[in-house]
Design a protein around this motif. Structure first.
Motif, PDB file in Angstrom:
ATOM      1  N   ALA A  47      -8.406  -2.682   2.216  1.00 23.78           N
ATOM      2  CA  ALA A  47      -7.149  -3.190   1.645  1.00 23.78           C
ATOM      3  C   ALA A  47      -6.951  -4.676   1.908  1.00 23.78           C
ATOM      4  O   ALA A  47      -5.851  -5.198   1.759  1.00 23.78           O
ATOM      5  CB  ALA A  47      -5.945  -2.399   2.146  1.00 23.78           C
TER       6      ALA A  47
ATOM      7  N   SER B 194     -10.637   4.516   0.289  1.00 21.49           N
ATOM      8  CA  SER B 194     -10.693   3.159  -0.251  1.00 21.49           C
ATOM      9  C   SER B 194      -9.382   2.866  -0.963  1.00 21.49           C
ATOM     10  O   SER B 194      -8.509   3.726  -1.070  1.00 21.49           O
ATOM     11  CB  SER B 194     -11.884   2.988  -1.209  1.00 21.49           C
ATOM     12  OG  SER B 194     -11.760   3.840  -2.335  1.00 21.49           O
ATOM     13  N   TYR B 195      -9.248   1.636  -1.450  1.00 16.25           N
ATOM     14  CA  TYR B 195      -7.990   1.195  -2.038  1.00 16.25           C
ATOM     15  C   TYR B 195      -8.239   0.562  -3.402  1.00 16.25           C
ATOM     16  O   TYR B 195      -9.209  -0.181  -3.587  1.00 16.25           O
ATOM     17  CB  TYR B 195      -7.301   0.174  -1.117  1.00 16.25           C
ATOM     18  CG  TYR B 195      -7.059   0.711   0.270  1.00 16.25           C
ATOM     19  CD1 TYR B 195      -5.854   1.321   0.595  1.00 16.25           C
ATOM     20  CD2 TYR B 195      -8.043   0.625   1.251  1.00 16.25           C
ATOM     21  CE1 TYR B 195      -5.631   1.832   1.873  1.00 16.25           C
ATOM     22  CE2 TYR B 195      -7.835   1.128   2.524  1.00 16.25           C
ATOM     23  CZ  TYR B 195      -6.637   1.733   2.824  1.00 16.25           C
ATOM     24  OH  TYR B 195      -6.424   2.241   4.069  1.00 16.25           O
TER      25      TYR B 195
ATOM     26  N   LYS C  25     -11.020  -2.961  -6.138  1.00 18.39           N
ATOM     27  CA  LYS C  25     -11.133  -1.935  -5.103  1.00 18.39           C
ATOM     28  C   LYS C  25     -11.568  -2.569  -3.791  1.00 18.39           C
ATOM     29  O   LYS C  25     -12.140  -3.665  -3.759  1.00 18.39           O
ATOM     30  CB  LYS C  25     -12.113  -0.831  -5.513  1.00 18.39           C
ATOM     31  CG  LYS C  25     -13.556  -1.277  -5.692  1.00 18.39           C
ATOM     32  CD  LYS C  25     -14.423  -0.108  -6.157  1.00 18.39           C
ATOM     33  CE  LYS C  25     -15.874  -0.545  -6.397  1.00 18.39           C
ATOM     34  NZ  LYS C  25     -16.707   0.574  -6.886  1.00 18.39           N
TER      35      LYS C  25
ATOM     36  N   ARG D  83      -6.363  -1.774  -6.392  1.00 21.44           N
ATOM     37  CA  ARG D  83      -5.253  -2.706  -6.605  1.00 21.44           C
ATOM     38  C   ARG D  83      -5.170  -3.092  -8.078  1.00 21.44           C
ATOM     39  O   ARG D  83      -6.173  -3.425  -8.711  1.00 21.44           O
ATOM     40  CB  ARG D  83      -5.445  -3.954  -5.746  1.00 21.44           C
ATOM     41  CG  ARG D  83      -4.297  -4.940  -5.825  1.00 21.44           C
ATOM     42  CD  ARG D  83      -4.420  -6.016  -4.758  1.00 21.44           C
ATOM     43  NE  ARG D  83      -5.490  -6.974  -5.043  1.00 21.44           N
ATOM     44  CZ  ARG D  83      -5.816  -7.994  -4.247  1.00 21.44           C
ATOM     45  NH1 ARG D  83      -5.158  -8.164  -3.106  1.00 21.44           N
ATOM     46  NH2 ARG D  83      -6.789  -8.823  -4.566  1.00 21.44           N
TER      47      ARG D  83
ATOM     48  N   ALA E 105      -4.139   4.152  -2.318  1.00 20.04           N
ATOM     49  CA  ALA E 105      -5.300   4.640  -1.572  1.00 20.04           C
ATOM     50  C   ALA E 105      -5.827   5.923  -2.198  1.00 20.04           C
ATOM     51  O   ALA E 105      -5.068   6.701  -2.794  1.00 20.04           O
ATOM     52  CB  ALA E 105      -4.924   4.885  -0.113  1.00 20.04           C
TER      53      ALA E 105
ATOM     54  N   THR F 153      -0.898  -1.376  -4.996  1.00 17.36           N
ATOM     55  CA  THR F 153      -2.137  -0.961  -4.345  1.00 17.36           C
ATOM     56  C   THR F 153      -1.986   0.490  -3.919  1.00 17.36           C
ATOM     57  O   THR F 153      -0.962   0.857  -3.327  1.00 17.36           O
ATOM     58  CB  THR F 153      -2.449  -1.828  -3.114  1.00 17.36           C
ATOM     59  OG1 THR F 153      -2.516  -3.202  -3.507  1.00 17.36           O
ATOM     60  CG2 THR F 153      -3.776  -1.423  -2.488  1.00 17.36           C
TER      61      THR F 153
ATOM     62  N   VAL G 279       0.833  -1.207   0.000  1.00 21.85           N
ATOM     63  CA  VAL G 279       0.000   0.000   0.000  1.00 21.85           C
ATOM     64  C   VAL G 279       0.865   1.253   0.000  1.00 21.85           C
ATOM     65  O   VAL G 279       0.595   2.205  -0.729  1.00 21.85           O
ATOM     66  CB  VAL G 279      -0.947   0.006   1.219  1.00 21.85           C
ATOM     67  CG1 VAL G 279      -1.742   1.302   1.280  1.00 21.85           C
ATOM     68  CG2 VAL G 279      -1.899  -1.183   1.157  1.00 21.85           C
TER      69      VAL G 279
END
Length: 254
Positions: free
Chosen positions: A116, A149-150, A112, A152, A169, A167, A47
């Motif tokens: 994560a 949110s994340y 998403k 990837r 954010a 990934t 992340v």
């Protein structure tokens, strides 16, 4: 061992982690290369790790701890950048990425998540050919999660092998912001869900992504009592849906 990625290796002899002699492994400065089987490989945070190591070589998949990213074979994709940008005006999140080269790459997958950990597929994008040159990709998610949110990014070879690339954010604030409040958020599982906007669906999901409750309110509702006291202790996600937005809140059952 620590470096530009987050993480540490404890209780290991340095020689079992990396080559202890500085060497020209590429890039503008000498580096200490990780050895095959090193406990520092694939153990950093994907992340927050930068896309490039000290040598400006790309981090691939789950990154390595330290300034050196190991590579025991050709990289299927050399990722130059991957970003996710909030566009509140258009109620969307725009994801962009650039590759320097691609080898045997079939397609990219964009996912998403709100934590994560549990990811939902957003899109698959076919790789641009020919692979051996710079390419720019772009995808607009018109139904992003509100708040942090994340996203990837991963790639899949023609042989079916998939590699997670990065990934990132993003903090999205909808122009028609919708959120929920769960009270108490930490307790025995008996809670009240409130919102300033009527919602039509409440879902309860555990940390493994398993759907435990799916309750529908045809006329819409702004406050509801939910009894989850018979559920096992742990973390859960409460999801509320309107016709055009989704909100999440994490709760803890003790």
């Amino acid at each position: 061992l620590s470096g530009v990625t987050t993480g540490n290796v404890y209780g290991a002899n340095a020689a079992s982690v990396l080559n202890t002699t500085l060497a020209n492994n590429g890039g503008v400065t000498e580096t200490l290369a990780l050895i095959a089987g090193s406990p520092a490989i694939n153990t950093a945070s994907s992340v927050i790790a930068p896309l490039l190591d000290q040598r400006n070589y790309p981090r691939i998949g789950i990154p390595d701890i330290g300034a050196y990213e190991s590579s025991f074979g050709p990289l299927p994709v050399q990722l130059v950048s991957f970003t996710a940008e909030s566009d509140s005006k258009n109620n969307s999140v725009e994801c962009k990425w650039t590759t320097a080269s691609e080898t045997n790459n079939d397609f990219f997958s964009l996912e998403k998540s709100v934590d994560a950990k549990i990811f939902k597929t957003v899109a698959h994008l076919k790789a641009i050919t020919p692979n051996a040159c710079y390419h720019n990709y772009d995808f607009v998610d018109e139904h992003p999660y509100n708040g942090i949110s994340y996203y990837r990014l991963s790639q899949t070879d023609f042989n079916g092998s998939t590699l997670i690339l990065k990934t990132v954010a993003v903090n999205f604030k909808s122009k028609n912001s919708f959120s929920i409040q769960c009270y108490p958020s930490i307790g025995n599982g008996a809670l009240t869900i409130n919102s300033s906007t009527p919602f039509t669906t409440i879902k309860v999901v555990d940390v493994d992504g398993k759907l435990l409750r799916n309750i529908f309110y045809p006329s819409g509702i702004q406050s509801v009592f939910l009894d989850l006291s018979e559920s096992q202790k742990g973390f859960y996600f409460i999801r509320a849906d309107t016709e055009s937005a989704t909100a999440f809140e994490k709760i803890v059952i003790q």
